[in-house]
Each structure stands twice: as structure tokens, then as C-alpha cells.
Design a protein around this motif. Structure first.
Motif, mmCIF file in Angstrom:
data_model
loop_
_atom_site.group_PDB
_atom_site.id
_atom_site.type_symbol
_atom_site.label_atom_id
_atom_site.label_comp_id
_atom_site.label_asym_id
_atom_site.label_seq_id
_atom_site.Cartn_x
_atom_site.Cartn_y
_atom_site.Cartn_z
ATOM 1 N N GLU A 82 0.835 -1.208 0.000
ATOM 2 C CA GLU A 82 0.000 0.000 0.000
ATOM 3 C C GLU A 82 0.867 1.254 0.000
ATOM 4 O O GLU A 82 0.572 2.228 -0.696
ATOM 5 C CB GLU A 82 -0.956 -0.005 1.203
ATOM 6 C CG GLU A 82 -2.118 -0.983 1.031
ATOM 7 C CD GLU A 82 -3.242 -0.763 2.031
ATOM 8 O OE1 GLU A 82 -3.012 -0.125 3.079
ATOM 9 O OE2 GLU A 82 -4.365 -1.246 1.769
ATOM 10 N N ASP A 125 1.268 2.620 7.202
ATOM 11 C CA ASP A 125 0.773 2.550 5.833
ATOM 12 C C ASP A 125 -0.040 3.812 5.527
ATOM 13 O O ASP A 125 -0.182 4.683 6.385
ATOM 14 C CB ASP A 125 0.009 1.226 5.618
ATOM 15 C CG ASP A 125 -1.442 1.279 6.050
ATOM 16 O OD1 ASP A 125 -1.909 2.316 6.560
ATOM 17 O OD2 ASP A 125 -2.127 0.254 5.879
ATOM 18 N N HIS A 127 -2.992 4.496 5.482
ATOM 19 C CA HIS A 127 -4.174 4.718 6.322
ATOM 20 C C HIS A 127 -3.780 4.933 7.778
ATOM 21 O O HIS A 127 -4.643 4.999 8.655
ATOM 22 C CB HIS A 127 -5.122 3.525 6.201
ATOM 23 C CG HIS A 127 -5.453 3.175 4.787
ATOM 24 N ND1 HIS A 127 -4.939 2.068 4.171
ATOM 25 C CD2 HIS A 127 -6.215 3.810 3.866
ATOM 26 C CE1 HIS A 127 -5.379 2.017 2.916
ATOM 27 N NE2 HIS A 127 -6.148 3.071 2.703
ATOM 28 N N ASP A 129 -2.049 2.820 9.555
ATOM 29 C CA ASP A 129 -1.934 1.555 10.284
ATOM 30 C C ASP A 129 -0.469 1.140 10.372
ATOM 31 O O ASP A 129 0.280 1.275 9.405
ATOM 32 C CB ASP A 129 -2.743 0.465 9.574
ATOM 33 C CG ASP A 129 -4.224 0.766 9.596
ATOM 34 O OD1 ASP A 129 -4.736 1.130 10.677
ATOM 35 O OD2 ASP A 129 -4.878 0.660 8.537
ATOM 36 N N HIS A 163 -12.247 1.739 6.922
ATOM 37 C CA HIS A 163 -11.450 1.799 5.692
ATOM 38 C C HIS A 163 -12.295 1.747 4.429
ATOM 39 O O HIS A 163 -11.793 1.457 3.350
ATOM 40 C CB HIS A 163 -10.431 0.659 5.681
ATOM 41 C CG HIS A 163 -9.367 0.801 6.727
ATOM 42 N ND1 HIS A 163 -9.623 0.688 8.063
ATOM 43 C CD2 HIS A 163 -8.037 1.068 6.635
ATOM 44 C CE1 HIS A 163 -8.497 0.866 8.750
ATOM 45 N NE2 HIS A 163 -7.530 1.101 7.904
HETATM 46 MN MN LIG Z 1 -4.097 0.079 4.961
#
Ligand SMILES: [Mn+2]
Ligand SMILES: [Mn+2]
Ligand SMILES: [Mn+2]
Ligand SMILES: [Mn+2]
Lengths: 217, 217
Positions: A82, A125, A127, A129, A163
Motif C-alpha cells: 500500500e 501505511d 491509512h 496503520d 477503511h
Molecule cells: Mn491500509
DNA sequence: TATAATATTTAGGTTTACCTAAATGTATTT
DNA sequence: AAATACATTTAGGTAAACCTAAATATTATA
């Protein structure tokens, strides 16, 4: 069981066990993987025999050490890809998940480690995370939900707890991306919605539901 | 048939048809894919029904336009990933093929095109093989075997016709990589081995077998 | 052109990963 | 503690992609 399928079961069980400490239930695993409960029973029996999960009839399953390692390594691959998709190929954070779902099953340790190196050993990542290291250890984030931030206390947005594409796209529209400074200016008594300022500028109201899915530090 | 398996059959048929213009034979496809002939018969019947190959009992099969497009797109993905692995991750040319064999089946058009862009629209992969563009068109190389180069005529090494690890590693050891200048100084009458100079420097003898697998321009 | 050699297909199986629907077990509610 | 609701498992099936071995076609050779 193919590593593709196996990794997806273990990842689903890992995810569900994070929420429900007891373990993952057949029905929940089935929902997570879009398969029927009977299919899950069959699969978890095999994973049990392989020593990857602790399976007892009619009980929630948990990962063994070996199973957890596979799950975490799959998450590592997913999140590294990602980062690659966003940082190197210029994708947006709402476009990358389906691709990472496939790329995460490419199993060449050397590839993963070189990718990690190429990306500069990212800790999070796109997002927000955390990315476990090659030994499966996560760096701890210690973020809190925007709904639990004191009034007029500036914090930095560091993650999200939902998400879905629609949520991600909505945040984009509002200018709410990782790293922005947010402060809660008002909590509306009626519906618990919050008035936020973004990067100092006068902001807007967010529903409790949205605020609840935003993580800050 | 899963796209993974389908793409591998079409790619094998494409490769075999390049050599044998008549088409690809059941046994050759089986050998190429490490499966048994009966398995191939079953598979090519289905591919025929899908309109991806021209199948007639007991005849060599050829790709239809649709089948050829899938094959070529798979080759495109394979070679783009190989460029990525070498140029961005620093792998050597003898290490990348197995990874590319997996990566080539990740099917997101946007991913392929962004990867292509990220790599600077390479025309050739790390082995000197041409990369078809997104419409499936190959740029033509027009290279010739080192065994058919006139004496004392400097040429540039542009490709290879054998992709085994041992061949690639041997070329590395000899300093024979793509782009080097080579000239044939002598052809040994006894065994057709050739004395070559590399980048002007005094060189060494290559067996006919090796020289035959080196492409130049 | 028979016969032998080789290639291809067919027949009958297996395993994996899914399905539906019935059976059984567990949990919750009267 | 029964009855009911809900979760899980079991039983019986399917389709994909492989297998082995036998049957049949094709091709090469005597
Ligand atoms: Mn992610
Ligand atoms: Mn994701
Ligand atoms: Mn290759
Ligand atoms: Mn190549």
C-alpha cells in the motif's frame, strides 16, 4: 490449502481476535471472507490440524504462534505494498486496498525486505496503520479517537478506524488527511457531533460517527 | 478457469507458437507447464470454448485475437515487473523470473500502466526482451545471434535466447551483460567456438552453444 | 500398406474450496 | 426447565485443475 486461501483465513481470524479477545467465531469469519459458515468449519478444522489455529468444536478459534506469524507477515506485505502504491505510483488512499489484497500473497521474503528497504522502512501505511517489522513486531501508535479529545486541544490526525472507500473519499473532500492538525472546538449536546478546526483554519461539523472513526495523537 | 491458470496456458501457447508457426502441441504445452498431456487436452478444450484459442481435435492450437491479447498483456506485466525488480529493488537478472511469474497475474490495468510510467516506459526488460505496449504492440529489435556476426565487426550485446539461471550467472562471471561491446576475433574451425573481445579489451573463447544464445545489434 | 512408434484424447479418480440444506449443539428467553 | 432462537457442524454436491492409465488417432518406418 493454498497459501492464498490460508493467509486470508488467518488474517481474518487475526482481525476478529483483535476486537473479540475470546477469538473468532465461525459466522464472523464467514462474513469477513464472503463464504458460508459450513465452508469456514471445514477450513478451520484443517488449519487446526496444521497447528495454525486452536480449534475446538463449537468454540471461537484463536491463532497459534505459527498462525499469528503468518497473519502478521501477510499484513506486513499488504501494508508495504500500500505504501508503494501511494508513494511510488501515486494512487490515492481509497484506491489501493484491492490491489494490496492480491499483492500480499506474493511470497518471496527477499522481495518483501527489498521493498521495505526501497520504501525507506515505513512505520505506517497510507491509512495510518502500523507496519510490523520482519519479526512481526508492531510499533505502538497510542492514538485516541477524535471523540475523546478535550476541547481546544490541538492534535494530529494519525489514523482511521474505518477503511471503506466512501469514508476515505469523504475525508479527502473535507481535507482531513493524515498529518493535519485538528482541534475540537465544540461538542454539540444534541447529537454529539463535533465542530473541528483543521490546521488552525475555521472548520466544520463532523457527525459523532465520523469523529469516532478518526484517530489522533 | 482462473485467470492465473488461463494466463499461463495462453502464455505457453504464445511462446510455442513463436517457434512453431503451425501452433502449439499438447505435449509441448504440457512440458512447458509441468502438467500431464491429459490435463492440457482438458484445458485447451475449455479455452477453445471461451474463444481464446483455435482448437480442433488432434491439431496444434493457435491463439485467437482475444487469446493473443491476454498472452501479450501477461508478458507485458511480467517484463515490467522484471524491470521494477532490477531497476528499483536491485535484484540481479538471474533472480527475478520466479517473482515475475507471480506478479504477472495481478490484474489491475491502472496498476500496470502506473508501473510502466514509474519505470519510464521501458522498451526492454532486464534480459533484453521487448516489452509490448498496452495495445500489445512490440517494438522490433532486429538482433542477430553472435554466431552470425562477421569477424572483427564490433556489435552491442542486446539480448539472450536462453534464460536459465546457470546461463545468466555464467554471462555475469564473464562480464557479458546487455550493452557491452563485443567483437568476434576468431572462429575456431574445430568446434565453432568463437574468440570474442569485450569492450575493446582482449577477450576469451566462447563455445558455439553460448555464442548461439547471445543476441547482438 | 501394414506395423510400429508417438501423440492425443478419454475415462475414471483425487483434492481443494466452495455451496445448500439438514442436523445438532449452545445460548437465551419465557 | 422447556421452548425458542441462533450458531455450528455435518452430509452430500459441484467445479476447477490436476493425476494415471487405457483407448484411439496420427505419423513414421519397414
Ligand atoms: Mn491500509
Ligand atoms: Mn488495505
Ligand atoms: Mn522472466
Ligand atoms: Mn525477462
Amino acid at each position: 490449502m493454498s497459501s492464498y486461501v490460508e493467509e486470508n483465513y488467518l488474517k481474518a481470524i487475526y482481525k476478529l481476535t483483535e476486537r473479540n479477545k475470546d477469538g473468532a467465531y465461525t459466522n464472523d469469519i464467514a462474513y469477513e471472507l464472503n463464504v458460508k459458515p459450513g465452508t469456514v468449519t471445514e477450513a478451520i478444522k484443517k488449519l487446526g490440524e496444521k497447528g495454525l489455529i486452536n480449534y475446538e468444536k463449537y468454540k471461537a478459534v484463536t491463532l497459534t504462534k505459527a498462525g499469528k506469524m503468518i497473519a502478521v507477515k501477510t499484513i506486513r506485505k499488504h501494508r508495504l505494498w500500500e505504501v508503494f502504491l501511494v508513494e511510488k505510483l501515486g494512487f490515492k488512499w481509497d484506491e489501493i486496498h484491492p490491489m494490496a489484497e492480491e499483492l500480499e500473497h506474493i511470497n518471496f521474503e527477499e522481495l518483501t525486505e527489498r521493498l521495505d528497504n526501497f520504501l525507506g522502512h515505513p512505520e505506517f501505511d497510507p491509512h495510518g496503520d502500523p507496519i510490523p517489522n520482519k519479526d512481526g513486531v508492531f510499533s505502538n501508535h497510542k492514538s485516541v479517537k477524535l471523540t475523546s479529545i478535550a476541547l481546544n486541544t490541538p492534535v494530529v490526525m494519525t489514523g482511521i478506524e474505518n477503511h471503506t472507500t466512501s469514508f476515505l473519499q469523504h475525508l479527502d473532500k473535507l481535507g482531513l488527511k493524515l498529518g493535519v492538525q485538528v482541534a475540537v472546538k465544540e461538542i454539540v449536546d444534541f447529537d454529539k457531533s463535533v465542530l473541528v478546526s483543521v490546521n488552525g483554519k475555521k472548520g466544520f461539523y463532523l457527525s459523532h460517527d465520523i469523529a469516532h472513526n478518526i484517530l489522533c495523537k
